[in-house]
Scaffold this motif. Structure first.
Motif, PDB file in Angstrom:
ATOM      1  N   ASP A 255       0.863  -1.187  -0.012  1.00 49.46           N
ATOM      2  CA  ASP A 255      -0.112  -0.146   0.082  1.00 49.46           C
ATOM      3  C   ASP A 255       0.914   1.173  -0.062  1.00 49.46           C
ATOM      4  O   ASP A 255       1.080   2.000  -0.982  1.00 49.46           O
ATOM      5  N   LEU A 280      -6.271  -3.265  -3.172  1.00 49.15           N
ATOM      6  CA  LEU A 280      -6.482  -2.235  -2.159  1.00 49.15           C
ATOM      7  C   LEU A 280      -7.868  -1.880  -2.007  1.00 49.15           C
ATOM      8  O   LEU A 280      -8.028  -1.443  -0.736  1.00 49.15           O
ATOM      9  N   GLN A 284      -8.681  -1.925   2.286  1.00 49.29           N
ATOM     10  CA  GLN A 284      -9.463  -0.924   2.795  1.00 49.29           C
ATOM     11  C   GLN A 284     -10.627  -1.377   3.434  1.00 49.29           C
ATOM     12  O   GLN A 284     -11.058  -0.914   4.550  1.00 49.29           O
TER      13      GLN A 284
END
Length: 293
Positions: A255, A280, A284
């Motif tokens: 990340d 990603l 999250q």
């Protein structure tokens, strides 16, 4: 004590297959006390009151289990995604792949309804097939109408316990009917208003196709990453996992860490953009998940 495999669970009864004999069983009260629920796919020890009825006494150790759909000891998952109606979705496929990889089940991607593709859309689907194949996944293009790919899928089921999974309307039951026509499983057309199909399978049941067992299920009622931790996610993306061996820091989450091989591959176009972007997005989502107490 006799032993067998639960091949169907319905209305509080567990149907245990022992050789060619099917015994309708109830679970002993101790299962409720121990908060253990027998699942389709369980290898069990049972006691038969006669040649048709009995009780499940013991559940043998499971190799794996899924909660929604409720099934145990699955060797592989046939992830059924339609090319059109509903349209092929990489983000939904990647979500399924994470859940299957996390449960240590081998995934096989099966794209249905390829007979409905126009030339431009076919090129796009062919590109996805190539990309997921390069990631190491078996990818099959099938049509239950033209029978394309049916003979290729059948050997994958040989000697395996497989679960067919995918969103409603993609043609899971139609595909199973093509593999074994005498099943005559109920199917429904996709809803033009909702853009998706209606579930036609109401319970989990293992059925014989060739010498393998296949589960037709009501589908995954939850696609949330309830048990997946941030540190687990890379292991559910085999293409990212291979690249991560070159990351500078062990345990890199790809990340904001410097000198990340995964980010470099993404920026250099060596990785399909959607794969890293989905990673990603899922990362999250896991970080935003409310903690469990």
């Amino acid at each position: 004590m006799p032993a067998g495999k639960i091949v169907k669970a319905l209305s509080g009864f567990y149907y245990v297959l022992d050789g060619e004999q099917l015994i309708q069983c109830r679970g002993r009260g101790t299962f409720r006390k121990d908060k253990i629920t027998p699942l389709v796919g369980d290898e069990v020890v049972y006691q038969a009151d006669n040649d048709k009825e009995g009780y499940v006494l013991e559940i043998k150790e499971r190799h794996n289990e899924l909660i929604r759909p409720p099934i145990a000891n699955v060797d592989q998952a046939i992830l059924v995604f339609s090319a059109v109606e509903p349209n092929f979705s990489t983000v939904l496929l990647d979500r399924f792949l994470v859940l299957i990889e996390f449960n240590h089940i081998k995934p096989i991607i099966c794209i249905t309804k390829v007979d409905l593709l126009e030339e431009t859309a076919k090129k796009e689907i062919d590109q996805f097939i190539e990309e997921y194949s390069n990631m190491g996944y078996p990818v099959l293009a099938t049509s239950s109408v033209t029978q394309e790919g049916i003979d290729v899928l059948l050997p994958y089921l040989h000697g395996q316990t497989s679960v067919f999974a995918g969103q409603s309307g993609v043609g899971k039951s139609t595909l199973l009917n093509a593999l074994r026509p005498e099943l005559e499983l109920k199917t429904n057309d996709i809803s033009q208003h909702l853009g998706r199909g209606k579930h036609t399978t109401r319970h989990v049941e293992l059925i014989h196709i060739g010498d393998g067992l296949v589960a037709d299920t009501p589908g995954f009622s939850s696609l949330e990453f309830t048990d997946v931790e941030a540190e687990d996610l890379t292991f559910c993306f085999p293409d990212l996992l291979e690249l991560s061996e070159s990351c500078k820091f062990r345990g890199c989450l790809h990340d904001k860490e410097p000198k990340c091989a995964v980010k470099a591959a993404y920026e250099n176009g060596e990785l399909p953009r959607y794969r890293y972007e989905h990673y990603l997005e899922f990362l999250q989502e896991i970080r935003d998940r409310k903690p469990r107490y």
